[in-house]
Design a protein around this motif. Structure first.
Motif, PDB file in Angstrom:
ATOM      1  N   LEU A 283      34.566  30.215  32.566  1.00 53.21           N
ATOM      2  CA  LEU A 283      34.787  30.984  31.342  1.00 53.21           C
ATOM      3  C   LEU A 283      34.753  32.466  31.699  1.00 53.21           C
ATOM      4  CD1 LEU A 283      35.079  30.951  28.229  1.00 53.21           C
ATOM      5  CD2 LEU A 283      32.575  30.879  28.099  1.00 53.21           C
ATOM      6  N   VAL A 284      35.869  33.148  31.468  1.00 48.53           N
ATOM      7  CA  VAL A 284      35.968  34.565  31.837  1.00 48.53           C
ATOM      8  C   VAL A 284      36.030  35.428  30.579  1.00 48.53           C
ATOM      9  CG1 VAL A 284      37.290  36.320  33.093  1.00 48.53           C
ATOM     10  CG2 VAL A 284      37.217  33.977  33.954  1.00 48.53           C
ATOM     11  N   ILE A 285      35.183  36.457  30.558  1.00 50.01           N
ATOM     12  CA  ILE A 285      35.221  37.458  29.475  1.00 50.01           C
ATOM     13  C   ILE A 285      36.084  38.615  29.975  1.00 50.01           C
ATOM     14  CG2 ILE A 285      33.875  38.934  27.942  1.00 50.01           C
ATOM     15  CD1 ILE A 285      31.386  37.215  28.669  1.00 50.01           C
ATOM     16  N   SER A 286      37.094  38.982  29.203  1.00 50.47           N
ATOM     17  CA  SER A 286      38.047  39.987  29.663  1.00 50.47           C
ATOM     18  C   SER A 286      38.593  40.805  28.495  1.00 50.47           C
ATOM     19  CB  SER A 286      39.195  39.271  30.389  1.00 50.47           C
ATOM     20  OG  SER A 286      40.100  40.192  30.938  1.00 50.47           O
ATOM     21  N   GLU A 287      39.406  41.795  28.819  1.00 48.88           N
ATOM     22  CA  GLU A 287      40.244  42.543  27.869  1.00 48.88           C
ATOM     23  C   GLU A 287      41.463  43.030  28.655  1.00 48.88           C
ATOM     24  OE1 GLU A 287      40.072  42.947  24.606  1.00 48.88           O
ATOM     25  OE2 GLU A 287      37.985  42.456  24.139  1.00 48.88           O
ATOM     26  N   GLY A 288      42.594  43.140  27.980  1.00 48.16           N
ATOM     27  CA  GLY A 288      43.843  43.522  28.635  1.00 48.16           C
ATOM     28  C   GLY A 288      43.868  44.923  29.234  1.00 48.16           C
TER      29      GLY A 288
ATOM     30  N   SER B 231      43.462  25.823  42.484  1.00 49.82           N
ATOM     31  CA  SER B 231      43.290  25.180  43.795  1.00 49.82           C
ATOM     32  C   SER B 231      42.385  23.962  43.737  1.00 49.82           C
ATOM     33  CB  SER B 231      42.725  26.179  44.800  1.00 49.82           C
ATOM     34  OG  SER B 231      43.578  27.286  44.905  1.00 49.82           O
ATOM     35  N   SER B 232      41.756  23.724  42.605  1.00 48.72           N
ATOM     36  CA  SER B 232      40.857  22.578  42.461  1.00 48.72           C
ATOM     37  C   SER B 232      41.109  21.874  41.141  1.00 48.72           C
ATOM     38  CB  SER B 232      39.398  23.025  42.530  1.00 48.72           C
ATOM     39  OG  SER B 232      38.547  21.945  42.204  1.00 48.72           O
ATOM     40  N   GLU B 233      41.281  20.560  41.206  1.00 52.48           N
ATOM     41  CA  GLU B 233      41.469  19.792  39.968  1.00 52.48           C
ATOM     42  C   GLU B 233      40.177  19.713  39.153  1.00 52.48           C
ATOM     43  OE1 GLU B 233      40.987  15.416  42.100  1.00 52.48           O
ATOM     44  OE2 GLU B 233      42.980  16.252  41.784  1.00 52.48           O
ATOM     45  N   ASN B 234      39.061  20.149  39.757  1.00 49.78           N
ATOM     46  CA  ASN B 234      37.766  20.108  39.068  1.00 49.78           C
ATOM     47  C   ASN B 234      37.412  21.396  38.329  1.00 49.78           C
ATOM     48  OD1 ASN B 234      36.987  17.441  39.515  1.00 49.78           O
ATOM     49  ND2 ASN B 234      36.397  17.909  41.609  1.00 49.78           N
ATOM     50  N   ILE B 235      38.315  22.380  38.328  1.00 55.36           N
ATOM     51  CA  ILE B 235      38.032  23.648  37.644  1.00 55.36           C
ATOM     52  C   ILE B 235      38.955  23.815  36.442  1.00 55.36           C
ATOM     53  CG2 ILE B 235      37.946  26.171  37.835  1.00 55.36           C
ATOM     54  CD1 ILE B 235      37.441  25.754  40.874  1.00 55.36           C
ATOM     55  N   ASN B 236      38.347  24.072  35.290  1.00 59.77           N
ATOM     56  CA  ASN B 236      39.072  24.313  34.055  1.00 59.77           C
ATOM     57  C   ASN B 236      38.838  25.781  33.678  1.00 59.77           C
ATOM     58  OD1 ASN B 236      40.390  24.067  31.619  1.00 59.77           O
ATOM     59  ND2 ASN B 236      38.700  23.020  30.605  1.00 59.77           N
ATOM     60  N   LEU B 237      39.883  26.584  33.721  1.00 64.74           N
ATOM     61  CA  LEU B 237      39.766  28.025  33.453  1.00 64.74           C
ATOM     62  C   LEU B 237      40.025  28.326  31.974  1.00 64.74           C
ATOM     63  CD1 LEU B 237      39.486  30.995  34.368  1.00 64.74           C
ATOM     64  CD2 LEU B 237      41.911  30.939  34.990  1.00 64.74           C
ATOM     65  N   LYS B 238      39.099  29.078  31.372  1.00 67.30           N
ATOM     66  CA  LYS B 238      39.206  29.509  29.979  1.00 67.30           C
ATOM     67  C   LYS B 238      38.924  31.016  29.926  1.00 67.30           C
ATOM     68  CE  LYS B 238      39.503  25.384  27.998  1.00 67.30           C
ATOM     69  NZ  LYS B 238      40.697  25.063  27.250  1.00 67.30           N
ATOM     70  N   ILE B 239      39.607  31.717  29.032  1.00 68.01           N
ATOM     71  CA  ILE B 239      39.420  33.166  28.891  1.00 68.01           C
ATOM     72  C   ILE B 239      39.091  33.506  27.442  1.00 68.01           C
ATOM     73  CG2 ILE B 239      40.505  35.446  29.164  1.00 68.01           C
ATOM     74  CD1 ILE B 239      42.329  34.079  31.317  1.00 68.01           C
ATOM     75  N   VAL B 240      38.137  34.404  27.263  1.00 70.02           N
ATOM     76  CA  VAL B 240      37.822  34.931  25.933  1.00 70.02           C
ATOM     77  C   VAL B 240      37.840  36.456  25.977  1.00 70.02           C
ATOM     78  CG1 VAL B 240      36.459  32.954  25.123  1.00 70.02           C
ATOM     79  CG2 VAL B 240      35.310  34.813  26.333  1.00 70.02           C
TER      80      VAL B 240
ATOM     81  N   ILE C   9      33.090  44.180  32.121  1.00 67.72           N
ATOM     82  CA  ILE C   9      33.979  43.042  32.337  1.00 67.72           C
ATOM     83  C   ILE C   9      34.903  43.319  33.519  1.00 67.72           C
ATOM     84  CG2 ILE C   9      33.956  42.088  30.001  1.00 67.72           C
ATOM     85  CD1 ILE C   9      36.488  43.770  29.405  1.00 67.72           C
ATOM     86  N   PRO C  10      35.503  42.279  34.087  1.00 69.80           N
ATOM     87  CA  PRO C  10      35.437  40.879  33.697  1.00 69.80           C
ATOM     88  C   PRO C  10      34.099  40.256  34.103  1.00 69.80           C
ATOM     89  CG  PRO C  10      36.632  41.047  35.752  1.00 69.80           C
ATOM     90  CD  PRO C  10      36.333  42.461  35.297  1.00 69.80           C
ATOM     91  N   LYS C  11      33.750  39.202  33.415  1.00 66.06           N
ATOM     92  CA  LYS C  11      32.542  38.446  33.728  1.00 66.06           C
ATOM     93  C   LYS C  11      32.946  36.984  33.795  1.00 66.06           C
ATOM     94  CE  LYS C  11      28.678  40.017  33.774  1.00 66.06           C
ATOM     95  NZ  LYS C  11      27.678  40.376  34.763  1.00 66.06           N
ATOM     96  N   LEU C  12      32.709  36.373  34.943  1.00 62.21           N
ATOM     97  CA  LEU C  12      32.981  34.949  35.136  1.00 62.21           C
ATOM     98  C   LEU C  12      31.682  34.173  34.948  1.00 62.21           C
ATOM     99  CD1 LEU C  12      34.503  32.388  36.198  1.00 62.21           C
ATOM    100  CD2 LEU C  12      33.928  33.170  38.502  1.00 62.21           C
ATOM    101  N   ILE C  13      31.718  33.188  34.043  1.00 62.78           N
ATOM    102  CA  ILE C  13      30.565  32.320  33.797  1.00 62.78           C
ATOM    103  C   ILE C  13      30.958  30.927  34.265  1.00 62.78           C
ATOM    104  CG2 ILE C  13      28.930  31.469  32.076  1.00 62.78           C
ATOM    105  CD1 ILE C  13      30.160  33.911  30.306  1.00 62.78           C
ATOM    106  N   VAL C  14      30.237  30.414  35.262  1.00 59.73           N
ATOM    107  CA  VAL C  14      30.526  29.089  35.814  1.00 59.73           C
ATOM    108  C   VAL C  14      29.631  28.075  35.104  1.00 59.73           C
ATOM    109  CG1 VAL C  14      30.598  27.682  37.908  1.00 59.73           C
ATOM    110  CG2 VAL C  14      31.124  30.132  38.049  1.00 59.73           C
ATOM    111  N   LEU C  15      30.274  27.082  34.475  1.00 59.40           N
ATOM    112  CA  LEU C  15      29.568  26.084  33.672  1.00 59.40           C
ATOM    113  C   LEU C  15      29.742  24.692  34.269  1.00 59.40           C
ATOM    114  CD1 LEU C  15      31.041  27.380  30.310  1.00 59.40           C
ATOM    115  CD2 LEU C  15      28.712  27.819  31.116  1.00 59.40           C
ATOM    116  N   ASP C  16      28.702  23.876  34.168  1.00 60.98           N
ATOM    117  CA  ASP C  16      28.816  22.492  34.635  1.00 60.98           C
ATOM    118  C   ASP C  16      29.450  21.623  33.541  1.00 60.98           C
ATOM    119  OD1 ASP C  16      26.827  21.800  32.785  1.00 60.98           O
ATOM    120  OD2 ASP C  16      25.253  21.567  34.288  1.00 60.98           O
TER     121      ASP C  16
END
Length: 197
Positions: free
Chosen positions: A78-83, A101-110, A130-137
């Motif tokens: 989960l990435v926190i961003s702004e344009g 590159s990994s089928e186990n990673i789902n990328l979301k942006i807010v 920002i940006p801030k990447l939050i890695v969630l299980d």
């Protein structure tokens, strides 16, 4: 925290949706975020050019690729961003490349300004950087977080600020030059280092 994360994920968008949104706003003379100004629009336009270039030129580090492909459990990034954010423009294409590159990673942006509760949980020295990447299980528990920029880039800005008292246009130019020369390697290695902790 879990309810804040779940709420953010419900509002999140994909990388391609993020790119489409930023482009649409630019065409309307706007930037993402609550604040609107000629400067923020200008930075958004610059960043669109940067992201287009990075999407064409970025290459995955082979060591990082191997680690990503060996990721056993599913993760949401989960990435926190702004344009308008220069660091986000440099880092989001790297995160996208890594996630793909990994089928186990789902990328979301807010967007930061639409997710105050989430941003408040991941401040950098009290700032909404920002940006801030939050890695969630798989259960949306926080494994780790990273950002707003790689260590060497962070030090470049801290050193400049210590010497000149401010972060001005020459500092921003020096930072963009650093990103250009680094080719995303520092970001990739730092991120892959936190996803396995």
């Amino acid at each position: 925290m879990l309810s804040i994360i779940k709420s953010a994920i419900q509002k999140s968008i994909s990388y391609s949706e993020y790119r489409t949104l930023v482009s649409k706003l630019i065409s309307e003379g706007k930037s993402t975020g609550k604040e609107q100004s000629a400067d923020l629009l200008h930075y958004s336009e610059l960043n669109e050019v940067r992201m287009n270039r990075l999407e064409k030129t970025l290459k995955m580090d082979s060591e990082v690729l191997e680690k990503l492909q060996n990721l056993k459990a599913k993760q949401t990034w989960l990435v926190i961003s702004e344009g308008w954010c220069g660091d986000a423009a440099q880092i989001l294409p790297i995160i996208k490349l890594m996630a793909e590159s990994s089928e186990n990673i789902n990328l979301k942006i807010v967007l930061r300004d639409e997710n105050d509760d989430l941003m408040a949980q991941f401040l950098t020295n009290g700032a909404r950087s920002i940006p801030k990447l939050i890695v969630l299980d798989e259960n949306l528990e926080v494994i780790n977080h990273w950002g707003p920029r790689p260590e060497a880039a962070k030090n470049l800005i801290l050193d400049y600020k210590a010497k000149h008292g401010i972060v001005d246009e020459p500092a921003k130019i020096a930072l963009q030059k650093w990103y250009l020369e680094d080719k995303g390697i520092s970001t990739m290695k730092e991120i892959v280092g936190i996803i396995h902790e």
